[in-house]
Design a protein around this motif. Structure first.
Motif, mmCIF file in Angstrom:
data_model
loop_
_atom_site.group_PDB
_atom_site.id
_atom_site.type_symbol
_atom_site.label_atom_id
_atom_site.label_comp_id
_atom_site.label_asym_id
_atom_site.label_seq_id
_atom_site.Cartn_x
_atom_site.Cartn_y
_atom_site.Cartn_z
ATOM 1 N N LEU A 1 -8.733 -3.704 -3.271
ATOM 2 C CA LEU A 1 -7.915 -3.610 -2.070
ATOM 3 C C LEU A 1 -8.615 -4.225 -0.870
ATOM 4 C CD1 LEU A 1 -5.454 -2.505 -0.501
ATOM 5 C CD2 LEU A 1 -6.717 -0.359 -0.227
ATOM 6 N N ASP B 1 -10.593 6.178 -6.217
ATOM 7 C CA ASP B 1 -10.303 4.741 -6.240
ATOM 8 C C ASP B 1 -11.587 3.926 -6.118
ATOM 9 O OD1 ASP B 1 -7.635 5.209 -6.509
ATOM 10 O OD2 ASP B 1 -7.112 4.814 -4.421
ATOM 11 N N VAL C 1 0.840 -1.204 0.000
ATOM 12 C CA VAL C 1 0.000 0.000 0.000
ATOM 13 C C VAL C 1 0.872 1.250 0.000
ATOM 14 C CG1 VAL C 1 -1.689 1.325 1.306
ATOM 15 C CG2 VAL C 1 -1.945 -1.152 1.096
ATOM 16 N N THR C 2 1.916 1.251 0.816
ATOM 17 C CA THR C 2 2.807 2.411 0.886
ATOM 18 C C THR C 2 3.524 2.636 -0.437
ATOM 19 O OG1 THR C 2 3.148 2.000 3.252
ATOM 20 C CG2 THR C 2 4.722 3.444 2.143
ATOM 21 N N ARG D 1 2.525 1.851 -3.378
ATOM 22 C CA ARG D 1 1.578 2.376 -4.359
ATOM 23 C C ARG D 1 1.352 3.876 -4.152
ATOM 24 N NH1 ARG D 1 -3.965 3.341 -4.660
ATOM 25 N NH2 ARG D 1 -4.799 3.182 -6.784
ATOM 26 N N GLU D 2 1.194 4.289 -2.888
ATOM 27 C CA GLU D 2 0.967 5.707 -2.619
ATOM 28 C C GLU D 2 2.192 6.543 -2.993
ATOM 29 O OE1 GLU D 2 -1.933 7.125 -1.622
ATOM 30 O OE2 GLU D 2 -2.722 5.109 -1.947
ATOM 31 N N LEU E 1 -7.326 -0.410 5.797
ATOM 32 C CA LEU E 1 -7.583 1.025 5.886
ATOM 33 C C LEU E 1 -6.491 1.706 6.718
ATOM 34 C CD1 LEU E 1 -11.445 1.032 6.444
ATOM 35 C CD2 LEU E 1 -10.224 1.748 4.385
ATOM 36 N N MET F 1 -10.578 0.405 -4.837
ATOM 37 C CA MET F 1 -10.849 0.121 -3.439
ATOM 38 C C MET F 1 -11.505 -1.241 -3.261
ATOM 39 S SD MET F 1 -9.682 2.256 -1.317
ATOM 40 C CE MET F 1 -10.611 1.706 0.100
ATOM 41 N N SER G 1 -6.056 12.858 0.272
ATOM 42 C CA SER G 1 -6.199 11.406 0.401
ATOM 43 C C SER G 1 -7.663 11.000 0.334
ATOM 44 C CB SER G 1 -5.585 10.939 1.730
ATOM 45 O OG SER G 1 -4.211 11.242 1.786
ATOM 46 N N MET H 1 -9.377 8.474 -2.311
ATOM 47 C CA MET H 1 -10.206 7.333 -1.923
ATOM 48 C C MET H 1 -11.508 7.307 -2.723
ATOM 49 S SD MET H 1 -8.838 5.444 0.593
ATOM 50 C CE MET H 1 -10.098 4.827 1.692
ATOM 51 N N LEU I 1 -10.481 9.755 5.592
ATOM 52 C CA LEU I 1 -11.095 8.437 5.384
ATOM 53 C C LEU I 1 -12.593 8.476 5.703
ATOM 54 C CD1 LEU I 1 -8.611 5.800 6.875
ATOM 55 C CD2 LEU I 1 -9.320 6.025 4.497
ATOM 56 N N LYS J 1 -3.519 2.156 4.601
ATOM 57 C CA LYS J 1 -3.751 3.298 3.716
ATOM 58 C C LYS J 1 -3.524 4.612 4.474
ATOM 59 C CE LYS J 1 -5.779 4.655 -0.304
ATOM 60 N NZ LYS J 1 -5.373 4.250 -1.656
#
Length: 271
Positions: free
Chosen positions: A100, A91, A13-14, A16-17, A111, A97, A84, A88, A164, A114
């Protein structure tokens, strides 16, 4: 859930970000242009006119440009947290999402991964701004950079968790402008980011002072302000941690397919 699986998911996840951030070349510039405009243009007009006290008992006055640095660090964290949230929503519309959150790991942990990835980018951008601000001799001691790190991480996580939570309720990208008007700007301007709360109370703006006192962003800014000068604000830190927990739990509840956005959408995996 095995520790190795959890770490692998966090790394994925990290990565990708970070890869998204690197590909979006203008993202760092756009994150820095707002606080730098306030620091260089707006604060310059008050540099020798408006002095404010930094901590109780309010008997040490500093230039306005120095005072707003913690608030501008909070601005970087706030806008990145909302960015972010926008990501979300995007995505979710693109189906990323769904992929994921159907991974064989607890949904809350995914989450949280993320959230940690977004916080990492937020804190990195905050330190880039702090480095640029140091060129203007804003008076922040070098030791404050280290003291502020845990506070910036907690504040970034709190604002990211708020993002989020907002992504649960923002259904389309077009609705994000409303989030800007009704969440981001009120949180920033009704806070001690640009002026101390005691001046609001002193001037008779008791209603605004009360709202600002209950604003989570206010406490993130105050905790950062104290940390930059080697002091701690335990009450503000406790509120930041409490809001982080509440925002994240509500967001995890919202992404629960049995109760949150998936159920309202009427289809499995709609998160």
């Amino acid at each position: 859930m095995k520790l190795s699986h959890a770490l692998l998911a966090l790394q994925a996840v990290t990565s990708r970000e970070v890869a998204k951030f690197v590909r979006q070349g203008g993202r760092l510039a756009s994150a820095l242009v707002r606080p730098l405009l306030w620091l260089v243009v707006f604060a310059a007009g008050f540099q020798n006119v408006f002095g404010v006290s930094i901590i109780p008992p309010y008997d040490t006055y500093i230039p306005y440009q120095t005072y707003i640095v913690p608030g501008l660090l909070g601005m970087v964290l706030l806008f990145n947290g909302m960015q972010s949230s926008l990501a979300m929503v995007y995505d979710r519309e693109m189906g990323v999402m769904r992929l994921l959150l159907t991974a064989p790991l607890p949904r809350a942990y995914l989450l949280f991964a993320k959230l940690l990835a977004g916080t990492l980018l937020s804190v990195l951008q905050a330190y880039v701004f702090l480095a640029i601000a140091a060129l203007f001799d804003v008076g922040v001691p070098w030791s404050g950079w280290l003291y502020a790190l845990p506070v910036l991480v907690l504040s970034g996580m709190m604002l990211g968790a708020l993002g989020l939570l907002l992504s649960v309720h923002v259904k389309q990208l077009e609705n994000f402008a409303g989030t800007m008007n009704f969440v981001i700007f009120p949180m920033f301007f009704v806070s001690p980011a640009l002026y101390p709360l005691w001046k609001l109370e002193e001037s008779g703006a008791s209603v605004i002072h009360f709202i600002a006192s209950w604003n989570p962003f206010s406490h993130a800014v105050e905790a950062t302000r104290f940390a930059l000068y080697g002091q701690w604000a335990p009450q503000s830190l406790a509120i930041v941690v409490g809001c982080l927990a509440v925002f994240f739990l509500l967001a995890a509840w919202g992404y629960d397919p049995q109760r949150g956005i998936v159920k309202r959408a009427g289809k499995p995996g709609g998160a």
